[in-house]
Design an enzyme around this catalytic site. Structure first.
Site, PDB file in Angstrom:
ATOM      1  N   PRO A   2       0.769  -1.223   0.000  1.00 43.66           N
ATOM      2  CA  PRO A   2       0.000   0.000   0.000  1.00 43.66           C
ATOM      3  C   PRO A   2       0.811   1.289   0.000  1.00 43.66           C
ATOM      4  O   PRO A   2       1.849   1.406   0.628  1.00 43.66           O
ATOM      5  CB  PRO A   2      -0.717  -0.106   1.336  1.00 43.66           C
ATOM      6  CG  PRO A   2       0.220  -0.865   2.210  1.00 43.66           C
ATOM      7  CD  PRO A   2       1.253  -1.500   1.354  1.00 43.66           C
ATOM      8  N   GLU A   3       0.281   2.245  -0.691  1.00 42.39           N
ATOM      9  CA  GLU A   3       0.750   3.621  -0.588  1.00 42.39           C
ATOM     10  C   GLU A   3      -0.329   4.374   0.189  1.00 42.39           C
ATOM     11  O   GLU A   3      -1.277   3.755   0.670  1.00 42.39           O
ATOM     12  CB  GLU A   3       0.984   4.194  -1.992  1.00 42.39           C
ATOM     13  CG  GLU A   3       1.958   3.318  -2.792  1.00 42.39           C
ATOM     14  CD  GLU A   3       2.256   3.805  -4.201  1.00 42.39           C
ATOM     15  OE1 GLU A   3       2.290   5.027  -4.407  1.00 42.39           O
ATOM     16  OE2 GLU A   3       2.447   2.961  -5.085  1.00 42.39           O
ATOM     17  N   HIS A  92      -0.785 -17.009   6.560  1.00 40.62           N
ATOM     18  CA  HIS A  92       0.144 -15.932   6.888  1.00 40.62           C
ATOM     19  C   HIS A  92      -0.402 -14.960   7.927  1.00 40.62           C
ATOM     20  O   HIS A  92      -0.027 -13.801   7.949  1.00 40.62           O
ATOM     21  CB  HIS A  92       0.545 -15.191   5.621  1.00 40.62           C
ATOM     22  CG  HIS A  92       1.237 -16.066   4.627  1.00 40.62           C
ATOM     23  ND1 HIS A  92       2.515 -16.514   4.817  1.00 40.62           N
ATOM     24  CD2 HIS A  92       0.819 -16.601   3.460  1.00 40.62           C
ATOM     25  CE1 HIS A  92       2.865 -17.288   3.799  1.00 40.62           C
ATOM     26  NE2 HIS A  92       1.852 -17.355   2.970  1.00 40.62           N
ATOM     27  N   ARG A 111       4.076 -11.616   2.665  1.00 37.52           N
ATOM     28  CA  ARG A 111       5.479 -11.296   2.443  1.00 37.52           C
ATOM     29  C   ARG A 111       6.261 -11.208   3.755  1.00 37.52           C
ATOM     30  O   ARG A 111       7.484 -11.160   3.749  1.00 37.52           O
ATOM     31  CB  ARG A 111       5.477  -9.958   1.717  1.00 37.52           C
ATOM     32  CG  ARG A 111       6.573  -9.613   0.828  1.00 37.52           C
ATOM     33  CD  ARG A 111       6.792 -10.396  -0.383  1.00 37.52           C
ATOM     34  NE  ARG A 111       8.004  -9.858  -0.954  1.00 37.52           N
ATOM     35  CZ  ARG A 111       8.057  -8.822  -1.756  1.00 37.52           C
ATOM     36  NH1 ARG A 111       6.952  -8.252  -2.175  1.00 37.52           N
ATOM     37  NH2 ARG A 111       9.189  -8.350  -2.177  1.00 37.52           N
TER      38      ARG A 111
END
Length: 276
Positions: A2-3, A92, A111
């Site tokens: 995300p930005e 995750h 990630r």
DNA sequence: AGGCCTGTTTTGCT
DNA sequence: CAGCAAAACAGGCC
């Protein structure tokens, strides 16, 4: 993932879902996600109310009762989901907040780059590196033209890594940086001290407008981004350069080119964005 | 199969 | 101090 627009989308979703919820239990299936003291992270939030969820740059701040704050950065692919109590954690899932109702709040991160930390409210600005020297939010009120001119003149860096540096301006990432450079017709390898005042003025407007517009569209989904409702953003349909390498420039039809600038994939129009 | 790519930030080295 | 490469990690793609 995300930005700024995506993080803001997450913030709004979380606010709608878990504001006023009380934390009953904290589990850490992946303790590395937490950078502050683990025992305190599991104990302190218990019994506290999530009073607000704020955002600064790409950081989320969970304001808990009793002056505790959880700072959360999603990095590349962090996600939150709210599910019924008893739901099986995902492959995750790294942090589990069991709520004092019939729900759980999962933090999931394929990630495994995202990080969380617990601080006393108010200490985040001095204790959390990254928040400490975060640049201004890209809004009309907080990002002044004078400031922009000053930092551009002072630096000799390439504009691309310069805009990605959160200490200059908060919230821009790889996608929106490429977009605003294309909009402003600036080559990504231009050094900032060589950009004219007029261009800086245009760039500022474009940054502010682009971030606002993307936020309105609930962000961009290219890989895995979704809000807490599991919905994807819509802004990818509005992108002019990111993900369009080889496709014609929407202004001049020249095929867009993809290069590496400061290790980041960078898409631009070789005709519209000339190096000066 | 192996290598390369990916929305980020921090660390450690010049 | 400034600026850059590598590292942290997993999965998708070719």
């Amino acid at each position: 993932m995300p930005e700024l627009p995506e993080v803001e989308t997450v913030r709004r979703g979380l606010t709608a879902l878990v504001k006023e919820a009380i934390i009953e239990k904290v589990d850490l299936p992946y303790p590395k996600a937490v950078t502050s003291d683990l025992k305190a992270f599991q104990q302190e939030p218990v019994g506290r109310t999530i009073e607000a969820i704020e955002r600064r740059g790409k950081y989320l701040l969970f304001r808990l009762s009793g002056n505790e704050t959880i700072v959360s950065h999603l990095r590349m692919e962090g996600q939150y989901s709210v599910e019924p109590k008893g739901s099986t954690p995902h492959k995750h899932t790294e942090v589990i907040f069991t709520l004092k109702d019939d729900r759980v709040l999962f933090y999931n991160d394929t990630r495994r780059f995202g990080r969380m930390t617990l601080v006393k409210t108010g200490d985040e600005m001095t204790q959390v590196s990254g928040l400490k020297d975060l640049g201004p939010e890209p809004t009309e009120e907080t990002l002044s033209l004078d400031y922009m001119k000053e930092i551009f003149k002072k630096s000799k860096r390439l504009i691309k890594p310069f805009l990605l540096d959160q200490s200059n301006i908060a919230g821009l990432g790889n996608i929106y940086t490429d977009e605003v450079l294309w909009q402003t017709r600036i080559h990504p390898e231009t050094t900032t001290d060589k950009i004219s005042s007029q261009k800086i003025r245009e760039l500022r407007e474009n940054i502010i407008n682009e971030i606002a517009r993307a936020t309105k569209h609930h962000g961009t989904t290219v890989h895995s981004f979704s809000n807490v409702f599991g919905e994807v953003g819509k802004f990818q349909n509005e992108l002019d350069v990111y993900g369009r390498a080889g496709l014609p420039c929407r202004r001049c039809e020249t095929p867009l080119k993809k290069i590496k600038v400061a290790q980041r994939g960078t898409t631009f129009c070789p005709k519209c964005q000339k190096k000066k």
